[in-house]
Scaffold this motif. Structure first.
Motif, short mmCIF file in Angstrom:
data_model
loop_
_atom_site.label_atom_id
_atom_site.label_comp_id
_atom_site.label_asym_id
_atom_site.label_seq_id
_atom_site.Cartn_x
_atom_site.Cartn_y
_atom_site.Cartn_z
N THR B 212 0.86 -1.20 0.00
CA THR B 212 0.00 0.00 0.00
C THR B 212 0.88 1.24 0.00
OG1 THR B 212 -0.15 -0.12 2.40
CG2 THR B 212 -1.99 -1.05 1.17
N LEU B 213 0.41 2.26 -0.68
CA LEU B 213 1.13 3.52 -0.76
C LEU B 213 0.19 4.61 -0.24
CD1 LEU B 213 1.60 2.04 -3.99
CD2 LEU B 213 3.64 3.41 -3.49
N ALA B 214 0.60 5.23 0.89
CA ALA B 214 -0.22 6.29 1.46
C ALA B 214 0.60 7.57 1.47
CB ALA B 214 -0.66 5.92 2.89
N ASP B 215 0.36 8.39 0.49
CA ASP B 215 1.09 9.65 0.32
C ASP B 215 2.61 9.43 0.35
OD1 ASP B 215 1.41 12.31 -0.14
OD2 ASP B 215 1.20 12.90 1.95
N VAL B 216 3.06 8.52 -0.47
CA VAL B 216 4.50 8.26 -0.60
C VAL B 216 5.10 9.36 -1.49
CG1 VAL B 216 6.24 6.66 -1.47
CG2 VAL B 216 4.24 5.79 -0.24
N ARG B 217 6.12 10.05 -0.97
CA ARG B 217 6.73 11.17 -1.72
C ARG B 217 7.89 10.65 -2.58
NH1 ARG B 217 4.92 16.20 0.70
NH2 ARG B 217 3.08 15.55 1.86
N VAL B 218 7.87 11.00 -3.84
CA VAL B 218 8.92 10.56 -4.77
C VAL B 218 9.48 11.77 -5.50
CG1 VAL B 218 9.42 9.10 -6.76
CG2 VAL B 218 7.68 8.38 -5.12
N PRO B 219 10.80 12.00 -5.41
CA PRO B 219 11.38 13.16 -6.11
C PRO B 219 11.27 13.01 -7.63
CG PRO B 219 13.12 11.79 -5.18
CD PRO B 219 11.82 11.24 -4.66
N ALA B 220 11.27 14.11 -8.33
CA ALA B 220 11.09 14.11 -9.79
C ALA B 220 12.10 13.23 -10.49
CB ALA B 220 11.19 15.54 -10.33
N THR B 221 13.32 13.16 -9.96
CA THR B 221 14.37 12.36 -10.61
C THR B 221 14.06 10.87 -10.54
OG1 THR B 221 15.56 12.35 -8.52
CG2 THR B 221 16.24 13.98 -10.17
N ARG B 222 13.13 10.47 -9.66
CA ARG B 222 12.81 9.06 -9.53
C ARG B 222 11.55 8.66 -10.31
NH1 ARG B 222 14.12 6.16 -3.97
NH2 ARG B 222 16.32 5.82 -4.42
N CYS B 223 11.09 9.58 -11.14
CA CYS B 223 10.08 9.17 -12.13
C CYS B 223 10.86 8.55 -13.28
CB CYS B 223 9.26 10.36 -12.61
SG CYS B 223 8.10 9.91 -13.93
N LEU B 224 10.87 7.20 -13.35
CA LEU B 224 11.73 6.50 -14.32
C LEU B 224 11.25 6.70 -15.75
CD1 LEU B 224 12.20 3.13 -12.38
CD2 LEU B 224 13.80 5.06 -12.48
N VAL B 225 9.93 6.57 -15.94
CA VAL B 225 9.33 6.77 -17.27
C VAL B 225 8.05 7.56 -17.06
CG1 VAL B 225 8.51 5.67 -19.38
CG2 VAL B 225 10.20 4.49 -17.94
N GLY B 226 7.93 8.68 -17.75
CA GLY B 226 6.76 9.54 -17.60
C GLY B 226 5.57 9.02 -18.37
N ALA B 227 4.39 9.59 -18.04
CA ALA B 227 3.16 9.19 -18.72
C ALA B 227 3.14 9.71 -20.15
CB ALA B 227 1.95 9.70 -17.96
N ALA B 228 3.71 10.90 -20.36
CA ALA B 228 3.71 11.49 -21.70
C ALA B 228 5.00 12.27 -21.88
CB ALA B 228 2.48 12.40 -21.88
N PRO B 229 6.13 11.55 -22.01
CA PRO B 229 7.42 12.24 -22.07
C PRO B 229 7.61 13.09 -23.32
CG PRO B 229 7.69 9.88 -22.48
CD PRO B 229 6.26 10.10 -22.14
N GLY B 230 6.84 12.83 -24.37
CA GLY B 230 6.94 13.64 -25.59
C GLY B 230 8.16 13.31 -26.43
N ASP B 231 8.28 14.03 -27.55
CA ASP B 231 9.39 13.83 -28.48
C ASP B 231 9.53 12.38 -28.93
OD1 ASP B 231 10.05 16.47 -28.36
OD2 ASP B 231 11.53 16.22 -26.73
N GLY B 232 8.42 11.66 -28.97
CA GLY B 232 8.46 10.28 -29.45
C GLY B 232 9.08 9.31 -28.47
N ALA B 233 9.43 9.77 -27.27
CA ALA B 233 10.01 8.86 -26.27
C ALA B 233 8.92 7.90 -25.78
CB ALA B 233 10.57 9.66 -25.11
N PRO B 234 9.31 6.67 -25.41
CA PRO B 234 8.31 5.70 -24.96
C PRO B 234 7.60 6.18 -23.70
CG PRO B 234 10.54 4.76 -24.88
CD PRO B 234 10.67 6.11 -25.47
N THR B 235 6.30 5.95 -23.64
CA THR B 235 5.51 6.31 -22.46
C THR B 235 5.62 5.20 -21.43
OG1 THR B 235 3.55 5.17 -23.25
CG2 THR B 235 3.84 7.45 -23.99
N GLY B 236 5.05 5.48 -20.26
CA GLY B 236 5.03 4.46 -19.22
C GLY B 236 4.37 3.18 -19.71
#
Lengths: 407, 385
Positions: B212-236
């Motif tokens: 379970t995750l209850a308000d788990v804080r994750v820094p931006a650098t730990r978003c490994l793959v974004g939902a919509a990274p753009g520029d043709g990069a693979p999405t999550g």
């Protein structure tokens, strides 16, 4: 003349060059009218009474025969092209890519030839192989008898030596195309006193000889290529004995392995029907708003049958790769015979159920030719797991020869 | 050639067979189970396996791995399947490492190197439903001040989740459950505030957790793959699809090893067990069942191998072959092991014999990444049936 070392012709560069050469030859020599799938009526079987659906079909056979391509892996001296297994595969792939019809459909090429090459005398090879490769002599298979089906080795057709001849008396059943064939490769009992496997010989019989009579058999699916053949005092020259006297069972079994491989390879090569199962299901059952086959239960049956079809095809491919690495057809041919025919029955049964009432048509008005064919194919398929060794016999062979389970 | 092994692949498989026999026999799984081991695996033996190159087999050379494909990973897993060896090959070396490799961060590179050394374990926290449904993700990721992400939700069936040092959490940035778009992958440490990892004991005795995750804080650098990274990069979702396809094909290899072992043991038993004064393998009723299983096993072997090769080659029909392989392997593994119990008779139904362990593992593998019905449906859908 010794053939080149396999390493040379099977090297990737050599095969690529061979592929280019074959492709160019096929492009130039295969008549465009023969680059569509053949119906069974358009197949060329050869023989003294050969019929050709067109002049192109005759030319195609002649050109292929001249190049040894009707029997690609046989030695050149016997009408083949002397190809390695890998080269033959390339030839097959290129023919398939271009959609070329088989120049010749032949039990002689597929079944008799390989065992003659292995067990025949030089004189027998020279006499019989070239006419087979040229499609001049058509062969049929005399194995089963009215009293010897799964227990094939209990066969009773007798051959008794009389001077330079054997005199043959008895009956064979399920001889496909006996009424259209020139010669029969036949199992006969030459020693009634020996144990049943040890008194059988492999004999080549001229179907035009006095005393041979043939009666066609009607199946649940209607008329069929099967015949019953009777021998009444038929004289066969002793030089037509293949292998040793009373040593025919070994040859018989080897030929069955080739037969089973051929049955499964043929099924693999030919699209089983012009309309895929999925296309037929869409046509007969309709589609949902999101484009899927409307009946979810029949849809799952279609998919499951297609998954197994794919798995079977991949297993044949795996077996061919193993064969190219040096292994001939072994007991696994029983697996292909078993699985191929059982799967085919399942798929043809499914087609009739997809067709609904239109799958019940026997003949006449109200049914298309394709619908009637689906029905006949379904009924015909019931015999596929009986002929060439029943599924139960194949299971016995797998249990004994592959799994090593005790008797 | 699709089906013949190269000499290098053959060497990998033979080395794996020896290691598994010596270090990870079925008795190893039994010992972990009987001790109630919370991790469900031995980190010590995993480090030994890492010295053979297992841990980093599919990790790029640049990050200390061997840079090989799922074919090679599959050969090892096939051997592991033969002894039901509990390893984090799927969870860490394939799924976790695959997610990290999709990120470009220096931290991801460091973790990959630690994975390849066998020192770090990573699990994918992805599933939320009672059965496999890849896009039905309700766990949310919301952007807060300073680019920090806040994760809330619950995950089930997290393979090796208790043992893992990090989790890769799949969370939804946009859209609703069932939408393919809007998924992103986040790296979360095992001890992160708000994260709860609970062991779930399963029939196959393998490590598994509910998270379970209850308000788990994750820094931006730990978003490994974004939902919509753009520029043709693979999405999550693109990365998730690829990871699951690779893991499904690899799991099929493990299943193949397991069914082959259960089958081999059954044939040996049919030869050895006597009733009515003869080996029971001489009875035709049993011979025919064994021969049927042999055919199904051979067909399964072909499609599994073809799927692995297609995945590594990036073949156009890879997804279809993976669906066919998982559909076939799921059905065959359960059939073979269920028949194995029956053909062993009474002893087959006892815990004294290993056969039952294979049956339990077959069921767990069947349900992991979608069962036979799921993959038949997918096979049809991919081809427009």
């Amino acid at each position: 003349m010794s053939p080149p070392a396999p390493d040379d012709v099977d090297a990737p560069e050599a095969l690529a060059a061979f592929r280019a050469e074959v492709r160019a030859w096929l492009e130039e020599n295969c008549p465009p009218s023969l680059r569509t799938p053949a119906t069974s009526a358009e197949e060329v079987w050869g023989g003294r009474r050969a019929t050709f659906p067109s002049d192109d079909a005759r030319r195609w056979l002649e050109r292929c025969a001249a190049r040894g391509y009707t029997a690609p892996t046989w030695p050149r001296g016997y009408g083949g092209a002397g190809l390695s297994a890998a080269q033959a595969r390339v030839l097959e792939q290129e023919q398939r890519a271009l959609g070329c019809r088989r120049p010749l459909v032949s039990f002689g090429v597929w079944m008799l030839g390989p065992v003659l090459l292995e067990f025949g005398s030089d004189a027998q090879k020279a006499e019989h192989l070239p006419p087979i490769a040229r499609g001049e002599i058509r062969w049929c298979q005399g194995y089963s008898e009215p009293g010897a089906g799964s227990d094939l080795a209990s066969l009773q057709t007798r051959a008794v030596r009389d001077g330079d001849d054997f005199v043959v008396d008895g009956a064979k059943v399920w001889t496909s195309f006996a009424d259209k064939s020139d010669m029969m490769f036949c199992l006969v009992r030459t020693n009634p006193d020996a144990p049943k496997h040890a008194g059988i010989s492999f004999l080549l019989i001229d179907m035009a000889a006095p005393g041979v009579s043939v009666r066609p058999i009607t199946l649940i699916s209607g008329s069929s290529p099967f015949c019953e053949t009777r021998f009444d005092g038929v004289r066969v020259p002793a030089r037509n004995l293949v292998g040793t006297l009373d040593g025919g069972w070994t040859i018989a079994k080897r030929l069955l392995e080739h037969e089973r491989s051929v049955i499964s390879l043929m099924r693999d090569a030919a699209p089983e029907d012009t309309e895929t199962l999925a296309a037929m299901a869409r046509r007969c059952l309709g589609v949902t708003a999101d484009g899927r086959i409307a009946d979810p239960i029949l849809r799952d049956e279609v998919i499951a049958a297609d998954v197994d079809f794919l798995c079977n095809r991949l297993t044949l491919q795996r077996s061919r790769e193993a064969a190219q690495a040096g292994r001939g057809p072994g007991a696994e041919s029983s697996m292909f015979k078993l699985y191929g025919t059982e799967l085919s029955k399942r798929r043809k049964d499914l087609r009739v159920r997809l067709a609904g009432y239109q799958g019940l048509g026997w003949d006449g008005d109200g049914y298309t030719a394709a619908e009637l064919q689906v029905t006949r194919d379904w009924l015909r398929s019931r015999a596929s797991s009986i002929e060439g060794g029943t599924s139960e016999i194949q299971l016995n062979i797998i249990a004994k020869r592959v799994l090593g389970l005790p008797d | 050639m699709t089906f013949l092994l190269s000499p290098e692949q053959d060497a990998i498989q033979r080395a794996a067979r020896v290691f598994v026999r010596d270090q990870l026999p079925v008795a190893h799984l039994r010992a972990l189970r009987d001790a109630g081991d919370a991790l469900g695996l031995s980190r010590e033996r995993w480090r030994a396996a890492a010295e053979l190159g297992w841990a980093g087999i599919a990790i790029a050379d640049a990050h200390g791995g061997a840079g090989l494909g799922v074919v090679e990973l599959g050969l090892i897993l096939e051997e592991c399947g033969r002894t039901l060896a509990p390893t984090p090959l799927l969870s860490t070396s394939l799924l976790g490492a695959g997610a990290l490799a999709a990120a470009a961060s220096p931290e991801a590179a460091t973790i990959l190197e630690a994975i390849a050394r066998g020192e770090r374990l990573v699990a994918l926290a992805h599933e939320e439903q009672p059965r496999f449904a890849p896009y039905r993700v309700a766990t949310t990721a919301r952007r807060a001040d300073g680019g920090v992400w806040r994760l809330d939700g619950a995950k089930v069936a997290v393979l090796d989740g208790v043992a893992a040092d990090h989790l890769v959490v799949v969370a939804r940035v946009t859209g609703g459950p069932g939408d393919r778009a809007g998924l992103a992958l986040f790296l979360v440490d095992a001890g992160a505030p708000g994260l709860t990892v609970e062991r779930r004991s399963r029939v196959d005795s393998r490590g598994c957790a509910a998270v379970t995750l209850a308000d788990v804080r994750v820094p931006a650098t730990r978003c490994l793959v974004g939902a919509a990274p753009g520029d043709g990069a693979p999405t999550g979702a693109d990365v998730l699809d690829r990871l699951i396809a690779r893991a499904t094909a690899a799991l099929c290899a493990e299943m193949l090893g397991g069914m082959q072992e259960a089958f081999d043991r059954t044939i040996a038993y049919l030869e050895e067990r006597k009733q009515f004064g003869v080996p029971i393998g001489s009875f035709q009723a049993l011979k025919h069942r064994a021969a049927h299983l042999f055919c199904e096993l051979e067909l399964t072997r072909s499609v599994v191998r073809a799927a692995l090769v297609a995945v590594d080659a990036g073949a156009a029909d890879a997804a279809i072959l993976v669906a066919a392989a998982k559909a076939k392997a799921s059905a065959t593994y359960v059939d073979v092991t269920a028949e194995a119990i029956q053909l062993h008779g009474g002893i087959g139904a006892t815990d004294d014999l290993d056969i039952g362990l294979f049956y339990k593992r077959a069921r767990a593998c069947e349900l992991t990444f979608g069962d036979a019905a799921y993959h038949r449906d997918r096979f049809g859908q991919l081809q427009g049936y």
